[in-house]
Structures are given as structure tokens and as C-alpha cells.
Design a protein around this motif. Structure first.
Motif, PDB file in Angstrom:
ATOM      1  N   PRO A  55     -29.546   7.988   9.481  1.00 20.03           N
ATOM      2  CA  PRO A  55     -30.357   8.748  10.337  1.00 20.03           C
ATOM      3  C   PRO A  55     -29.412   9.418  11.540  1.00 20.03           C
ATOM      4  CG  PRO A  55     -30.987   6.294  10.803  1.00 20.03           C
ATOM      5  CD  PRO A  55     -30.140   6.511   9.275  1.00 20.03           C
ATOM      6  N   MET A  56     -29.096  10.416  11.211  1.00 19.90           N
ATOM      7  CA  MET A  56     -28.282  11.179  12.203  1.00 19.90           C
ATOM      8  C   MET A  56     -28.126  12.588  12.083  1.00 19.90           C
ATOM      9  SD  MET A  56     -24.492  10.256  10.839  1.00 19.90           S
ATOM     10  CE  MET A  56     -24.023  10.138   9.132  1.00 19.90           C
ATOM     11  N   LEU A  57     -28.025  13.425  13.350  1.00 26.08           N
ATOM     12  CA  LEU A  57     -27.996  14.811  13.332  1.00 26.08           C
ATOM     13  C   LEU A  57     -26.730  15.272  14.365  1.00 26.08           C
ATOM     14  CD1 LEU A  57     -31.623  15.854  13.991  1.00 26.08           C
ATOM     15  CD2 LEU A  57     -30.477  16.420  12.033  1.00 26.08           C
ATOM     16  N   PHE A  58     -26.553  16.722  14.055  1.00 23.78           N
ATOM     17  CA  PHE A  58     -25.543  17.063  14.934  1.00 23.78           C
ATOM     18  C   PHE A  58     -26.305  17.686  16.172  1.00 23.78           C
ATOM     19  CE2 PHE A  58     -23.549  17.870  10.563  1.00 23.78           C
ATOM     20  CZ  PHE A  58     -22.658  16.662  10.734  1.00 23.78           C
ATOM     21  N   CYS A  59     -26.187  17.636  17.410  1.00 21.86           N
ATOM     22  CA  CYS A  59     -26.783  18.127  18.565  1.00 21.86           C
ATOM     23  C   CYS A  59     -25.634  18.651  19.511  1.00 21.86           C
ATOM     24  CB  CYS A  59     -27.326  16.914  19.133  1.00 21.86           C
ATOM     25  SG  CYS A  59     -28.511  15.975  18.274  1.00 21.86           S
ATOM     26  N   THR A  60     -26.268  18.930  20.557  1.00 20.16           N
ATOM     27  CA  THR A  60     -25.212  19.512  21.563  1.00 20.16           C
ATOM     28  C   THR A  60     -25.445  18.922  23.109  1.00 20.16           C
ATOM     29  OG1 THR A  60     -24.002  21.833  22.420  1.00 20.16           O
ATOM     30  CG2 THR A  60     -26.512  21.635  21.885  1.00 20.16           C
ATOM     31  N   ASP A  61     -24.225  18.960  23.873  1.00 18.15           N
ATOM     32  CA  ASP A  61     -24.356  18.630  25.090  1.00 18.15           C
ATOM     33  C   ASP A  61     -24.491  19.547  26.237  1.00 18.15           C
ATOM     34  OD1 ASP A  61     -24.437  15.664  24.714  1.00 18.15           O
ATOM     35  OD2 ASP A  61     -22.664  15.423  25.137  1.00 18.15           O
ATOM     36  N   ASP A  62     -24.557  19.595  27.378  1.00 13.97           N
ATOM     37  CA  ASP A  62     -24.741  20.705  28.248  1.00 13.97           C
ATOM     38  C   ASP A  62     -23.813  21.892  27.946  1.00 13.97           C
ATOM     39  OD1 ASP A  62     -24.547  22.055  30.491  1.00 13.97           O
ATOM     40  OD2 ASP A  62     -24.210  20.390  31.939  1.00 13.97           O
TER      41      ASP A  62
END
Length: 119
Positions: A55-62
Motif C-alpha cells: 500500500p503505497m503511492l507517489f505523492c508530492t511535497d510543497d
């Protein structure tokens, strides 16, 4: 991001959903490049043990600090790890069960996403 062997073992036994922000990891010098992100190690070990996606996803920070958006994060990781459209579908569909929503909403989201995926 810098995991030891015991960390990998723990994650395999206790699949904690992971939001990965690889550009942030590069900027903070936790990894050298997208290809060196431990995503591939976690994914392979979990798949070998459970025959399913971790259970993982690519996300983005600020954005103001890391100057990247979600599309670019996915594109960079897909290119670095040779992910197919099928892989992207599996990763995103698998993550639905980890969201903070009712089971009814999760079912509806899965149904809507299945309609949109043309694989």
C-alpha cells in the motif's frame, strides 16, 4: 527512505501505507535519483511474499520548495522504474483501501476508477 534490513522486515510484516515524495527525497539528499528510491525494493519483496501490491503511492511535497507536481512525480518514478500502465492501475487501485473514507465511498471510487481505466 534510508531503510535498514530490519525496517524492510517490519514493513513486510506490518504493511503501513506509504506516501512517497521522491523529488523531496532527492532535494533532501536522502536518495541520489529516482531510480535509487527504495520503492522497487519494497514492491518486489512484498509482491514475492504476498503476491499483491504494497500500500503505497507517489505523492508530492510543497510545490514552492520542491517545484514539482503530482503528474511529474508519477512520470519520473514510472520512467525510472519502468512502470507500465497496468502497474500504475494496480498501485492506485490498491491504495484505495487506505484512504479515510467509508466502505461505501471506497466501493464507489473503485467502480468509477475501473470505468476510467482502459487496459
Amino acid at each position: 527512505v534510508n531503510l535498514k534490513e530490519e525496517d524492510y522486515k517490519y514493513l513486510l510484516l506490518n504493511p503501513i501505507p506509504i506516501e512517497m515524495c521522491p523529488t523531496s527525497n532527492i532535494y533532501t539528499r536522502s536518495i541520489n535519483n529516482y531510480a535509487s528510491h527504495p520503492f522497487k525494493i519494497i514492491r518486489k519483496r512484498f509482491k514475492n511474499k504476498y503476491q499483491s501490491e504494497y500500500p503505497m503511492l507517489f505523492c508530492t511535497d510543497d510545490y514552492g520548495v520542491f517545484q514539482t507536481d503530482l503528474i511529474t512525480e508519477w512520470q519520473n518514478m514510472c520512467n525510472a522504474h519502468y512502470l507500465t500502465k497496468y502497474d500504475v492501475k494496480n498501485i492506485t487501485m490498491n491504495a484505495i483501501h487506505t484512504i479515510f473514507a467509508s466502505d461505501t465511498i471506497k466501493v464507489k471510487l473503485r467502480e468509477n476508477m475501473e470505468k476510467e481505466w482502459k487496459i
